[in-house]
Design an enzyme around this catalytic site. Structure first.
Site, short mmCIF file in Angstrom:
data_model
loop_
_atom_site.label_atom_id
_atom_site.label_comp_id
_atom_site.label_asym_id
_atom_site.label_seq_id
_atom_site.Cartn_x
_atom_site.Cartn_y
_atom_site.Cartn_z
N GLY A 288 0.74 -3.55 -0.19
CA GLY A 288 0.56 -4.17 1.11
C GLY A 288 -0.62 -5.10 1.19
CE LYS B 27 -2.31 5.56 5.74
NZ LYS B 27 -1.28 4.50 5.69
CG ASN C 202 3.84 4.49 1.47
OD1 ASN C 202 4.46 3.83 0.64
ND2 ASN C 202 2.58 4.21 1.79
CG HIS D 112 4.71 0.12 -3.30
ND1 HIS D 112 5.00 1.18 -2.46
CD2 HIS D 112 3.42 -0.20 -3.05
CE1 HIS D 112 3.95 1.50 -1.74
NE2 HIS D 112 2.96 0.66 -2.08
N GLY E 54 -4.29 3.97 -1.75
CA GLY E 54 -5.19 3.16 -2.55
C GLY E 54 -4.81 3.10 -4.01
CD GLU F 39 -2.70 -1.22 -0.77
OE1 GLU F 39 -3.26 -2.34 -0.77
OE2 GLU F 39 -1.75 -0.92 -0.04
NE ARG F 40 -9.29 -1.67 2.69
CZ ARG F 40 -9.38 -1.52 4.01
NH1 ARG F 40 -8.31 -1.74 4.77
NH2 ARG F 40 -10.51 -1.15 4.57
CG HIS F 41 -10.67 2.09 -4.38
ND1 HIS F 41 -11.29 3.08 -3.64
CD2 HIS F 41 -10.49 2.62 -5.62
CE1 HIS F 41 -11.49 4.14 -4.40
NE2 HIS F 41 -11.00 3.89 -5.60
NE ARG G 155 -4.44 2.57 8.47
CZ ARG G 155 -3.23 2.82 8.96
NH1 ARG G 155 -3.09 3.58 10.03
NH2 ARG G 155 -2.15 2.31 8.39
#
Length: 228
Positions: free
Chosen positions: A182, A97, A14, A8, A21, A86-88, A113
């Site tokens: 990703g 972050k 981002n 995306h 997530g 996405e990965r949770h 990560r």
């Protein structure tokens, strides 16, 4: 057949450098432009898609819609699955972050990560980010609702959908586009190209950049983009 994978476009989180997530965050203005550019590139390549797949999250859905609109292919069938989400990121979802690294240390955050099989801390079921409270996941069994995932966990979630749906379209000699995330795309790429657990950790996918694979009906990859 052609299989195009696209992460995306840039999302609002981002831009804010937050763990996203399964949080349903929208595209940023830059992300919308990235999706338009991707659509124009694919149109210039004279690609024609027969079917599309995406996740339940609007940043991927909107990216796909923008791409297809630029290509004048909004009419093709689009299938959505939570398995392409996405990965949770568990309890890290919503956190900045950089601030998380200050709190837990750079090394620990890097492990969460970038390790293959270490999941972040689990999300609290009372959290606003717990998926079961979202009606789009209401029909999922509790055992299917992640509390936090490693890349290994994400691969285990994504691949059943590849085998049951996406690969079947390719075997039917259809050109396919998948707009996802990703880590869900890393899961597919790892499988398609037989990338090792170690090397896949070094694969970074750019937002809004289409990746074109040529695949035969036996699902053998005939050509793939340069990824590393």
């Amino acid at each position: 057949m052609k299989l195009v994978l696209i992460r995306h476009g840039e999302s609002a989180w981002n831009l804010e450098n937050r763990f996203t997530g399964w949080k349903d965050v929208d595209l940023s203005p830059k992300g919308m432009e990235e999706a338009k550019s991707a659509g124009k590139i694919l149109k210039e390549m004279n690609l024609v898609f027969d079917v599309a797949y995406t996740s339940y999250l609007k940043r991927a859905i909107k990216t796909l819609n923008i791409v297809l609109e630029e290509m004048d292919e909004l009419y093709i069938p689009v299938y959505k699955s939570w398995r392409l989400n996405e990965r949770h990121y568990g309890a890290l979802q919503g956190l900045n972050k950089a601030e998380t690294a200050k709190k837990y240390g750079d090394e620990q955050v890097h492990i969460w990560r970038r390790s293959f099989d270490v999941a972040p801390p689990s999300i609290d079921k009372n959290s606003e980010y717990y998926p079961k409270s979202d009606r789009r996941y209401a029909d999922l069994a509790d055992s299917d609702i992640p509390l936090g995932e490693s890349l290994k966990d994400t691969i285990a979630r994504v691949l059943p959908y590849w085998h049951s749906d996406i690969s079947k379209s390719l075997q039917e000699e259809k050109n396919v586009i998948v707009a996802a995330h990703g880590n869900s795309l890393r899961a597919l790429i790892k499988y398609l190209l037989n990338i090792s657990n170690e090397d896949i950790l070094n694969l970074n996918l750019v937002t809004g950049k289409p990746m074109v694979f040529e695949i035969d009906k036996d699902l053998k990859v005939l050509s793939s983009p340069e990824l590393f």
